[in-house]
Write a protein that holds these residues in place. Structure first.
Motif, mmCIF file in Angstrom:
data_model
loop_
_atom_site.group_PDB
_atom_site.id
_atom_site.type_symbol
_atom_site.label_atom_id
_atom_site.label_comp_id
_atom_site.label_asym_id
_atom_site.label_seq_id
_atom_site.Cartn_x
_atom_site.Cartn_y
_atom_site.Cartn_z
ATOM 1 N N UNK A 71 -5.263 -4.874 -8.101
ATOM 2 C CA UNK A 71 -5.208 -4.948 -6.643
ATOM 3 C C UNK A 71 -3.810 -5.348 -6.167
ATOM 4 N N UNK A 72 -2.839 -5.287 -7.035
ATOM 5 C CA UNK A 72 -1.475 -5.689 -6.675
ATOM 6 C C UNK A 72 -0.918 -4.772 -5.580
ATOM 7 N N UNK A 73 -0.217 -5.348 -4.608
ATOM 8 C CA UNK A 73 0.375 -4.546 -3.537
ATOM 9 C C UNK A 73 1.348 -3.475 -4.048
ATOM 10 N N UNK A 74 1.986 -3.714 -5.190
ATOM 11 C CA UNK A 74 2.926 -2.732 -5.743
ATOM 12 C C UNK A 74 2.226 -1.414 -6.082
ATOM 13 N N UNK A 75 0.943 -1.472 -6.434
ATOM 14 C CA UNK A 75 0.201 -0.250 -6.761
ATOM 15 C C UNK A 75 0.001 0.575 -5.498
ATOM 16 N N UNK A 76 -0.487 -0.047 -4.435
ATOM 17 C CA UNK A 76 -0.695 0.678 -3.169
ATOM 18 C C UNK A 76 0.616 1.247 -2.651
ATOM 19 N N UNK A 77 1.697 0.500 -2.800
ATOM 20 C CA UNK A 77 3.009 0.986 -2.358
ATOM 21 C C UNK A 77 3.419 2.219 -3.153
ATOM 22 N N UNK A 78 3.239 2.181 -4.472
ATOM 23 C CA UNK A 78 3.607 3.322 -5.314
ATOM 24 C C UNK A 78 2.765 4.549 -4.974
ATOM 25 N N UNK A 79 1.469 4.337 -4.778
ATOM 26 C CA UNK A 79 0.584 5.462 -4.443
ATOM 27 C C UNK A 79 0.992 6.082 -3.111
ATOM 28 N N UNK A 80 1.401 5.267 -2.168
ATOM 29 C CA UNK A 80 1.805 5.794 -0.852
ATOM 30 C C UNK A 80 3.059 6.670 -0.944
ATOM 31 N N UNK A 81 3.852 6.505 -1.984
ATOM 32 C CA UNK A 81 5.071 7.288 -2.161
ATOM 33 C C UNK A 81 4.840 8.609 -2.890
ATOM 34 N N UNK A 82 3.642 8.790 -3.455
ATOM 35 C CA UNK A 82 3.368 10.006 -4.227
ATOM 36 C C UNK A 82 3.194 11.222 -3.316
ATOM 37 N N UNK A 83 3.662 12.376 -3.791
ATOM 38 C CA UNK A 83 3.327 13.593 -3.043
ATOM 39 C C UNK A 83 1.827 13.854 -3.176
ATOM 40 N N UNK A 84 1.249 14.610 -2.268
ATOM 41 C CA UNK A 84 -0.180 14.904 -2.311
ATOM 42 C C UNK A 84 -0.555 15.614 -3.609
ATOM 43 N N UNK A 85 -1.824 15.489 -3.949
ATOM 44 C CA UNK A 85 -2.364 16.174 -5.134
ATOM 45 C C UNK A 85 -2.121 17.679 -4.976
#
Length: 190
Positions: A71-85
Motif C-alpha cells: 500500500x506504499x504511496x510509491x506504488x500508486x505514483x508509479x502506476x499513475x505514470x504508466x501508459x495505458x494497457x
C-alpha cells in the motif's frame, strides 16, 4: 475512586464475597461470617499480582520501512505514470495483485492488472530499486501473474508467468546488478 482503582479492586472484592458466602454454615459464629476488608482496601497495601490490570494492546510505533508494503504511496505514483494497457486501452489498477515492495531492498516488485472488467485482464510487473520505480532499462515485464517468494531475495525477484495451460508456467528471475536490472534466469515453475 478512579476507574483503574475500581477495576483493580473488583476481582478482590468478588473473591472475598464468594469465599464468605460459601464458607458460612448454620454453626458458624458471627465473627466467621463477617468478611475482612479486601486486601487492596487496606491502607498501604499492594494489590496481588493477579489483580493487576495489564493492557492487552501495545501502542503502535511507526511502520517498519523495510517491511513489505503493498500500500506504499510509491506504488500508486508509479502506476499513475504508466501508459495505458496496450490491449484494453485502460489504465492500470493501483492495487497490486502480488508483490514484495520494500523501500530498503535493492530490487522489489509489484504486479498490477489493467483496470478493466475483462475476464483475463493484462498484467505487468513494476520493478523498484530502494523503493523507487525503475521506469526504463528493464526487460519486458508484461504477463506476470505472481511472485515466487521462495526464489526472491533482497536483490532478486522471481516473477511467475502462468499461461493457463498446465505445465507451461515458468519463473523468470531479475536481479539488481549494482547499476541496473538484468534477466538472470528462466525456469519451469516448481
Amino acid at each position: 475512586m478512579s476507574a483503574a482503582r475500581r477495576a483493580t479492586l473488583a476481582p478482590a472484592v468478588a473473591a472475598v464475597a464468594i469465599a464468605a458466602l460459601t464458607a458460612c454454615g448454620s454453626g458458624d459464629s458471627t465473627v466467621a461470617k463477617t468478611p475482612a476488608p479486601p486486601p487492596a482496601a487496606q491502607p498501604n497495601s499492594t494489590p496481588a499480582p493477579s489483580t493487576v490490570v495489564v493492557p492487552t494492546t501495545t501502542p503502535s510505533g511507526p511502520a517498519d520501512p523495510c517491511a513489505v508494503n503493498l500500500a506504499a504511496p510509491a506504488i500508486a505514483q508509479a502506476v499513475s505514470e504508466l501508459p495505458r494497457d496496450p490491449r484494453s486501452k485502460q489504465p492500470w489498477s493501483t492495487e497490486p495483485i502480488a508483490g514484495n515492495y520494500n523501500e530498503c531492498a535493492p530490487l522489489s516488485a509489484v504486479i498490477v492488472e489493467a483496470n478493466t472488467n475483462a475476464e483475463n485482464p493484462s498484467t505487468r510487473a513494476l520493478l523498484f530499486h530502494l523503493g523507487r520505480y525503475i521506469p526504463t532499462g528493464v526487460p519486458d515485464t508484461f504477463g506476470f501473474s505472481g511472485l515466487d517468494t521462495s526464489q526472491s531475495t533482497g536483490d532478486t525477484v522471481a516473477l511467475e508467468h502462468d499461461t493457463g495451460i498446465e505445465g507451461l508456467s515458468s519463473v523468470v528471475k531479475f536481479r539488481w546488478n549494482g547499476s541496473g536490472v538484468e534477466l538472470i534466469g528462466n525456469a519451469p515453475a516448481g
